[in-house]
Write a protein that holds these residues in place. Structure first.
Motif, PDB file in Angstrom:
ATOM      1  N   UNK A  84       0.840  -1.186   0.000  1.00 20.85           N
ATOM      2  CA  UNK A  84       0.000   0.000   0.000  1.00 20.85           C
ATOM      3  C   UNK A  84       0.881   1.243   0.000  1.00 20.85           C
ATOM      4  N   UNK A  85       0.468   2.238  -0.747  1.00 22.05           N
ATOM      5  CA  UNK A  85       1.200   3.506  -0.825  1.00 22.05           C
ATOM      6  C   UNK A  85       0.388   4.555  -0.085  1.00 22.05           C
ATOM      7  N   UNK A  86       0.964   5.164   0.948  1.00 19.00           N
ATOM      8  CA  UNK A  86       0.272   6.155   1.763  1.00 19.00           C
ATOM      9  C   UNK A  86       0.791   7.536   1.427  1.00 19.00           C
ATOM     10  N   UNK A  87      -0.136   8.431   1.083  1.00 13.64           N
ATOM     11  CA  UNK A  87       0.187   9.836   0.806  1.00 13.64           C
ATOM     12  C   UNK A  87      -0.798  10.709   1.551  1.00 13.64           C
ATOM     13  N   UNK A  88      -0.521  11.996   1.564  1.00 16.68           N
ATOM     14  CA  UNK A  88      -1.390  12.944   2.243  1.00 16.68           C
ATOM     15  C   UNK A  88      -1.714  14.099   1.314  1.00 16.68           C
ATOM     16  N   UNK A 101      -5.219  11.590   4.733  1.00 18.04           N
ATOM     17  CA  UNK A 101      -4.463  10.427   4.259  1.00 18.04           C
ATOM     18  C   UNK A 101      -5.180   9.760   3.087  1.00 18.04           C
ATOM     19  N   UNK A 102      -4.380   9.298   2.122  1.00 21.63           N
ATOM     20  CA  UNK A 102      -4.890   8.536   0.978  1.00 21.63           C
ATOM     21  C   UNK A 102      -4.010   7.303   0.832  1.00 21.63           C
ATOM     22  N   UNK A 103      -4.619   6.130   0.910  1.00 26.14           N
ATOM     23  CA  UNK A 103      -3.902   4.878   0.692  1.00 26.14           C
ATOM     24  C   UNK A 103      -4.317   4.288  -0.642  1.00 26.14           C
ATOM     25  N   UNK A 104      -3.331   3.802  -1.404  1.00 25.05           N
ATOM     26  CA  UNK A 104      -3.622   3.189  -2.705  1.00 25.05           C
ATOM     27  C   UNK A 104      -2.898   1.863  -2.814  1.00 25.05           C
ATOM     28  N   UNK A 105      -3.610   0.866  -3.357  1.00 21.32           N
ATOM     29  CA  UNK A 105      -3.007  -0.433  -3.624  1.00 21.32           C
ATOM     30  C   UNK A 105      -3.774  -1.106  -4.742  1.00 21.32           C
ATOM     31  N   UNK A 106      -3.239  -2.216  -5.217  1.00 19.61           N
ATOM     32  CA  UNK A 106      -3.857  -2.973  -6.294  1.00 19.61           C
ATOM     33  C   UNK A 106      -4.240  -4.348  -5.759  1.00 19.61           C
ATOM     34  N   UNK A 115      -8.272   4.138  -0.449  1.00 15.70           N
ATOM     35  CA  UNK A 115      -8.914   4.249   0.863  1.00 15.70           C
ATOM     36  C   UNK A 115      -8.501   5.592   1.460  1.00 15.70           C
ATOM     37  N   UNK A 116      -9.437   6.276   2.095  1.00 15.07           N
ATOM     38  CA  UNK A 116      -9.221   7.632   2.584  1.00 15.07           C
ATOM     39  C   UNK A 116      -9.222   7.703   4.109  1.00 15.07           C
ATOM     40  N   UNK A 117      -8.617   8.741   4.628  1.00 16.98           N
ATOM     41  CA  UNK A 117      -8.743   9.124   6.029  1.00 16.98           C
ATOM     42  C   UNK A 117      -7.978   8.245   7.000  1.00 16.98           C
ATOM     43  N   UNK A 118      -8.501   8.193   8.210  1.00 19.02           N
ATOM     44  CA  UNK A 118      -7.857   7.474   9.306  1.00 19.02           C
ATOM     45  C   UNK A 118      -7.711   5.991   8.990  1.00 19.02           C
ATOM     46  N   UNK A 119      -8.680   5.435   8.277  1.00 22.02           N
ATOM     47  CA  UNK A 119      -8.613   4.027   7.924  1.00 22.02           C
ATOM     48  C   UNK A 119      -7.375   3.754   7.066  1.00 22.02           C
ATOM     49  N   UNK A 137     -10.436  -9.741  11.515  1.00 20.98           N
ATOM     50  CA  UNK A 137     -11.510  -8.881  11.044  1.00 20.98           C
ATOM     51  C   UNK A 137     -11.278  -7.492  11.612  1.00 20.98           C
ATOM     52  N   UNK A 138     -10.480  -6.701  10.910  1.00 23.70           N
ATOM     53  CA  UNK A 138     -10.205  -5.343  11.373  1.00 23.70           C
ATOM     54  C   UNK A 138     -10.850  -4.370  10.423  1.00 23.70           C
ATOM     55  N   UNK A 139     -11.794  -3.627  10.911  1.00 30.36           N
ATOM     56  CA  UNK A 139     -12.498  -2.674  10.072  1.00 30.36           C
ATOM     57  C   UNK A 139     -11.950  -1.281  10.233  1.00 30.36           C
ATOM     58  N   UNK A 140     -11.150  -1.041  11.245  1.00 31.40           N
ATOM     59  CA  UNK A 140     -10.594   0.286  11.455  1.00 31.40           C
ATOM     60  C   UNK A 140     -11.685   1.251  11.869  1.00 31.40           C
ATOM     61  N   UNK A 141     -11.310   2.493  12.110  1.00 34.45           N
ATOM     62  CA  UNK A 141     -12.322   3.486  12.442  1.00 34.45           C
ATOM     63  C   UNK A 141     -13.280   3.648  11.271  1.00 34.45           C
ATOM     64  N   UNK A 142     -14.515   3.776  11.572  1.00 35.47           N
ATOM     65  CA  UNK A 142     -15.511   3.876  10.509  1.00 35.47           C
ATOM     66  C   UNK A 142     -15.640   5.326  10.041  1.00 35.47           C
ATOM     67  N   UNK A 143     -14.539   5.929   9.617  1.00 37.00           N
ATOM     68  CA  UNK A 143     -14.546   7.286   9.090  1.00 37.00           C
ATOM     69  C   UNK A 143     -14.921   7.227   7.623  1.00 37.00           C
ATOM     70  N   UNK A 144     -16.155   6.872   7.352  1.00 33.29           N
ATOM     71  CA  UNK A 144     -16.596   6.772   5.973  1.00 33.29           C
ATOM     72  C   UNK A 144     -17.134   8.115   5.547  1.00 33.29           C
ATOM     73  N   UNK A 145     -16.791   8.493   4.359  1.00 28.54           N
ATOM     74  CA  UNK A 145     -17.133   9.809   3.882  1.00 28.54           C
ATOM     75  C   UNK A 145     -18.416   9.764   3.074  1.00 28.54           C
ATOM     76  N   UNK A 146     -19.344  10.630   3.421  1.00 22.97           N
ATOM     77  CA  UNK A 146     -20.517  10.812   2.577  1.00 22.97           C
ATOM     78  C   UNK A 146     -20.168  11.943   1.628  1.00 22.97           C
ATOM     79  N   UNK A 147     -19.636  11.586   0.476  1.00 28.03           N
ATOM     80  CA  UNK A 147     -19.106  12.590  -0.442  1.00 28.03           C
ATOM     81  C   UNK A 147     -20.194  13.407  -1.117  1.00 28.03           C
TER      82      UNK A 147
END
Length: 161
Positions: free
Chosen positions: A18-22, A28-33, A57-61, A119-129
């Protein structure tokens, strides 16, 4: 007007770390394939077909999961499809990616050093865009119920079958 639905669920293995950028604002923005295999029949033989998907994937997650999103790791990604369009050298281009709302770590990496599933879902910081703001969705254990659907108490007791 009908409600449109854009939901995708994929289970596969990461093809790269995963590549993490800001962003400039610090998000935070994470990208992977992700590689997803399926078996298909070709005459009497079965062949394996692989599809590759770009995941964002965005944010704290993205921050929390980044150390665990290693090459070969099996994950379940729930999210939605997004299409980007642009012009390059006079030609129209487009790309489809999956924007993850929820990522579950499954099994272990391709090294097989983990048993069972995590089963790790991380913080549920889901964005309602659509609303332009952040909203908390779900309780971390179960996905939130779809809105607009009546509950069982709103149906008649007369069942026609």
């Amino acid at each position: 007007m009908a409600n449109d639905t854009n939901i995708v669920v994929l289970v596969g293995r990461l093809t790269r770390e995963s590549e993490l950028r800001f962003t400039n604002s610090g998000t935070a923005i994470g990208r992977f394939s992700l590689a997803v295999n399926r078996m298909k029949r070709s005459g009497d033989q079965r062949e394996e077909e692989v599809s590759f998907f770009d995941i964002t994937v965005w944010g704290k997650q993205a921050e929390v999961l980044n150390p665990y999103l290693t090459k070969g790791r099996q994950v379940c990604v729930q999210g939605e499809l997004r299409q980007s369009r642009w012009e390059q050298e006079g030609q129209s281009r487009s790309r489809i990616e999956v924007v993850a709302n929820n990522i579950q770590l499954l099994g272990g990496s391709s090294g097989g050093n983990a048993s069972g599933s995590t089963d790790y879902r991380g913080p549920q910081d889901q964005v309602n865009r659509n609303s332009g703001g952040f909203q908390q969705k779900g309780n971390g254990n179960m996905p939130s119920a779809p809105t607009g659907f009546p509950g069982p108490e709103q149906f008649d007791d007369d069942i026609p079958f």
